[in-house]
Design a protein around this motif. Sequence first.
Motif, PDB file in Angstrom:
ATOM      1  N   GLN A   1       0.831  -1.204   0.000  1.00 37.51           N
ATOM      2  CA  GLN A   1       0.000   0.000   0.000  1.00 37.51           C
ATOM      3  C   GLN A   1       0.866   1.255   0.000  1.00 37.51           C
ATOM      4  N   ASN A   2       1.973   1.214   0.732  1.00 37.89           N
ATOM      5  CA  ASN A   2       2.891   2.346   0.760  1.00 37.89           C
ATOM      6  C   ASN A   2       3.473   2.596  -0.634  1.00 37.89           C
ATOM      7  N   THR A   3       3.838   1.540  -1.325  1.00 37.72           N
ATOM      8  CA  THR A   3       4.375   1.681  -2.676  1.00 37.72           C
ATOM      9  C   THR A   3       3.342   2.296  -3.603  1.00 37.72           C
ATOM     10  N   GLN A   4       2.097   1.825  -3.517  1.00 35.86           N
ATOM     11  CA  GLN A   4       1.031   2.388  -4.354  1.00 35.86           C
ATOM     12  C   GLN A   4       0.782   3.851  -4.006  1.00 35.86           C
ATOM     13  N   LEU A   5       0.809   4.172  -2.732  1.00 43.06           N
ATOM     14  CA  LEU A   5       0.598   5.550  -2.301  1.00 43.06           C
ATOM     15  C   LEU A   5       1.698   6.460  -2.840  1.00 43.06           C
ATOM     16  N   ILE A   6       2.922   6.007  -2.772  1.00 44.25           N
ATOM     17  CA  ILE A   6       4.047   6.805  -3.267  1.00 44.25           C
ATOM     18  C   ILE A   6       3.923   7.006  -4.776  1.00 44.25           C
ATOM     19  N   GLN A   7       3.523   5.976  -5.495  1.00 46.59           N
ATOM     20  CA  GLN A   7       3.352   6.116  -6.941  1.00 46.59           C
ATOM     21  C   GLN A   7       2.262   7.136  -7.260  1.00 46.59           C
ATOM     22  N   ARG A   8       1.170   7.083  -6.524  1.00 39.79           N
ATOM     23  CA  ARG A   8       0.080   8.031  -6.757  1.00 39.79           C
ATOM     24  C   ARG A   8       0.490   9.458  -6.382  1.00 39.79           C
ATOM     25  N   LEU A   9       1.244   9.593  -5.293  1.00 45.24           N
ATOM     26  CA  LEU A   9       1.722  10.917  -4.904  1.00 45.24           C
ATOM     27  C   LEU A   9       2.662  11.498  -5.956  1.00 45.24           C
ATOM     28  N   GLU A  10       3.509  10.667  -6.517  1.00 45.26           N
ATOM     29  CA  GLU A  10       4.423  11.133  -7.561  1.00 45.26           C
ATOM     30  C   GLU A  10       3.636  11.566  -8.798  1.00 45.26           C
ATOM     31  N   LEU A  11       2.615  10.804  -9.160  1.00 40.46           N
ATOM     32  CA  LEU A  11       1.767  11.181 -10.293  1.00 40.46           C
ATOM     33  C   LEU A  11       1.045  12.494 -10.006  1.00 40.46           C
ATOM     34  N   THR A  12       0.539  12.659  -8.798  1.00 37.43           N
ATOM     35  CA  THR A  12      -0.142  13.900  -8.413  1.00 37.43           C
ATOM     36  C   THR A  12       0.827  15.078  -8.436  1.00 37.43           C
ATOM     37  N   ARG A  13       2.047  14.853  -7.978  1.00 38.74           N
ATOM     38  CA  ARG A  13       3.053  15.914  -8.009  1.00 38.74           C
ATOM     39  C   ARG A  13       3.328  16.356  -9.445  1.00 38.74           C
ATOM     40  N   LYS A  14       3.451  15.403 -10.348  1.00 33.01           N
ATOM     41  CA  LYS A  14       3.700  15.736 -11.754  1.00 33.01           C
ATOM     42  C   LYS A  14       2.515  16.492 -12.350  1.00 33.01           C
ATOM     43  N   ARG A  15       1.311  16.074 -12.010  1.00 34.34           N
ATOM     44  CA  ARG A  15       0.119  16.763 -12.513  1.00 34.34           C
ATOM     45  C   ARG A  15       0.051  18.191 -11.968  1.00 34.34           C
ATOM     46  N   MET A  16       0.371  18.346 -10.689  1.00 30.25           N
ATOM     47  CA  MET A  16       0.352  19.689 -10.093  1.00 30.25           C
ATOM     48  C   MET A  16       1.384  20.594 -10.770  1.00 30.25           C
ATOM     49  N   LEU A  17       2.539  20.056 -11.075  1.00 28.94           N
ATOM     50  CA  LEU A  17       3.564  20.824 -11.763  1.00 28.94           C
ATOM     51  C   LEU A  17       3.074  21.239 -13.155  1.00 28.94           C
TER      52      LEU A  17
END
Length: 133
Positions: free
Chosen positions: A98-114
């Motif tokens: 779950q932590n790995t999935q959360l980190i992947q989603r956070l990275e995707l969200t960070r890229k989208r925010m950028l």
Amino acid sequence: MAIGWLTVLKMVPWGDVIENAPKVAQGARKLWSTVGKKSPPDVSDAASPDDTAQTTLSAQESALAGLQTQVTTLQIATAELHQQMLESSVLIQSLAEQNTQLIQRLELTRKRMLALFLLTLVLGMMLLKLYFW
């Protein structure tokens, strides 16, 4: 209340978290494979002294019966601890995934925010250009 969470989230070293997420998941898998392969200790019923017998046990036999009872109790406790360890390792593996999935989603969200920030910046510059020309 939300400001407190934002402060906490800003303080998290996300680069380190993202970098170490695969290591955590791999460690959990190793733990599960190690713990999952072990078989629980054999809990055999100890021979208890016959209650119907009218014979009295000597001091040695009494001590031996007491030790045998203690060994049986310890075997049962060890089997229960092994079961708890198996359940804990399954939980740890699940949390690591779950932590790995959360980190992947956070990275995707960070890229989208950028991307949204850059798009907003470009649109703002275009609007300013139109306004002042």
